[in-house]
Design a protein around this motif. Structure first.
Motif, mmCIF file in Angstrom:
data_model
loop_
_atom_site.group_PDB
_atom_site.id
_atom_site.type_symbol
_atom_site.label_atom_id
_atom_site.label_comp_id
_atom_site.label_asym_id
_atom_site.label_seq_id
_atom_site.Cartn_x
_atom_site.Cartn_y
_atom_site.Cartn_z
ATOM 1 N N GLY A 31 1.162 -1.334 -0.111
ATOM 2 C CA GLY A 31 -0.180 -0.143 0.239
ATOM 3 C C GLY A 31 0.779 1.164 -0.166
ATOM 4 N N ALA A 32 0.581 2.172 -0.589
ATOM 5 C CA ALA A 32 1.004 3.732 -0.181
ATOM 6 C C ALA A 32 0.041 4.416 -0.843
ATOM 7 C CB ALA A 32 1.884 3.522 -1.911
ATOM 8 N N SER A 33 0.250 5.956 -0.332
ATOM 9 C CA SER A 33 -0.452 7.237 0.292
ATOM 10 C C SER A 33 -0.085 8.221 0.078
ATOM 11 C CB SER A 33 -1.418 6.766 1.501
ATOM 12 O OG SER A 33 -0.361 7.119 2.624
ATOM 13 N N VAL A 34 -0.007 9.551 -0.436
ATOM 14 C CA VAL A 34 -0.155 10.838 -0.010
ATOM 15 C C VAL A 34 -1.065 11.798 0.562
ATOM 16 C CG1 VAL A 34 1.032 10.414 -1.982
ATOM 17 C CG2 VAL A 34 -0.866 11.011 -2.496
ATOM 18 N N ASN A 35 -0.035 12.949 1.265
ATOM 19 C CA ASN A 35 -1.668 13.344 1.906
ATOM 20 C C ASN A 35 -0.775 14.881 2.881
ATOM 21 O OD1 ASN A 35 -0.440 13.827 5.505
ATOM 22 N ND2 ASN A 35 -0.091 11.965 4.337
ATOM 23 N N TYR A 36 -1.774 16.063 2.371
ATOM 24 C CA TYR A 36 -1.787 17.111 2.819
ATOM 25 C C TYR A 36 -2.181 17.053 4.058
ATOM 26 C CZ TYR A 36 -2.139 22.068 3.171
ATOM 27 O OH TYR A 36 -1.491 23.456 3.854
ATOM 28 N N TRP A 37 -1.591 18.040 4.773
ATOM 29 C CA TRP A 37 -1.424 18.142 6.274
ATOM 30 C C TRP A 37 -1.225 20.129 6.388
ATOM 31 C CZ3 TRP A 37 2.509 17.640 10.906
ATOM 32 C CH2 TRP A 37 1.980 17.193 12.058
#
Length: 245
Positions: free
Chosen positions: A27-33
């Motif tokens: 699995g892989a993910s990108v996010n904005y915080w």
């Protein structure tokens, strides 16, 4: 610190036989915080409020994670995570900071923070209730530059650089047949009066291979080394998109 690492490692070994994935998972993910920084910092002089005096409120953030799970007994699963935060601000500073006397000077501040996590963990539960337990090695690098904006030549650079061992815990509760789940995950350590915690809670919607998350993340550092002190908190909402195979 060595005793803490041995204790965390022992807990990880004891948890190892409880559960394993049936097949290899990726699995892989990108996010904005969208994070806000509050608290105080001291570099051999006066305490400085990072919010009200340095006005560190213009931020950008890049975050990504990758995990691999497998059915091999004893061997832990692996999770990699990267966080980059850049914050800047400008305000009037009246303080002795890092041996530099900012006496009512208009100053600009820039904070660059990078951290890379390598987490080894085991699945304790793997059904509609999911529970992971492990240890994390966090490579943390941060730099705070404070300098005048009027050409007086006043400038101080404060750096933090090191690898920190931390405990890791993640839990998720799936609502059957809906694709909806709620959960949280965190890293933590407390040793000899110093502490660092980094946790998030979220709601998730999963459709086919796509995972969409929205939640709240908080990271707090309480550190003291002689006349150098750091007591800050960074928190705010985040959104994330990922793929799970």
């Amino acid at each position: 610190m060595r005793r803490l690492m041995v204790a965390l490692g022992g807990a990880l070994v004891l948890a190892a036989p409880v559960a394993q994935a049936d097949v290899v998972g990726l699995g892989a993910s990108v996010n904005y915080w969208n994070s806000d920084l509050t608290g105080n910092v001291r570099d051999g002089g006066d305490f400085v409020d990072v919010d009200n005096e340095l006005n560190l409120d213009e931020d950008s953030s890049a975050n990504a994670a990758l995990y691999v799970e497998h059915p091999i007994p004893i061997l832990p699963n692996v999770r990699l995570a990267y966080t980059q935060v850049e914050q800047s601000g400008q305000g009037v500073l009246t303080a002795d900071f890092g041996g530099v006397n900012f006496s009512g000077i208009n100053a600009r501040s820039d904070l660059d923070l990078d951290q890379f996590d390598v987490t080894l963990y085991y699945e304790i539960l793997d059904n509609w209730v999911n529970l992971d337990l492990g240890v994390t090695a966090r490579d943390l690098s941060a730099e705070l530059v404070v300098q005048d904006t009027v050409g007086a030549g006043l400038k101080n650079t404060t750096t933090i650089d090191g690898v920190i061992p931390m405990g890791y815990l993640a839990a998720r509760f799936d609502l059957p047949f809906t694709g909806v789940s709620v959960g949280g995950e965190g890293n933590f350590i407390k040793f000899d009066g110093d502490s660092l915690r980094d946790f998030n809670v979220y709601g998730q919607y999963e459709i086919s291979l796509l995972q969409l998350r929205a939640g709240y993340r908080q990271m707090a550092v309480d550190y003291e080394d002689g006349d150098d002190q750091l007591d800050v908190e960074m928190d705010g909402p985040f959104v994330s998109a990922g793929l799970s195979f």
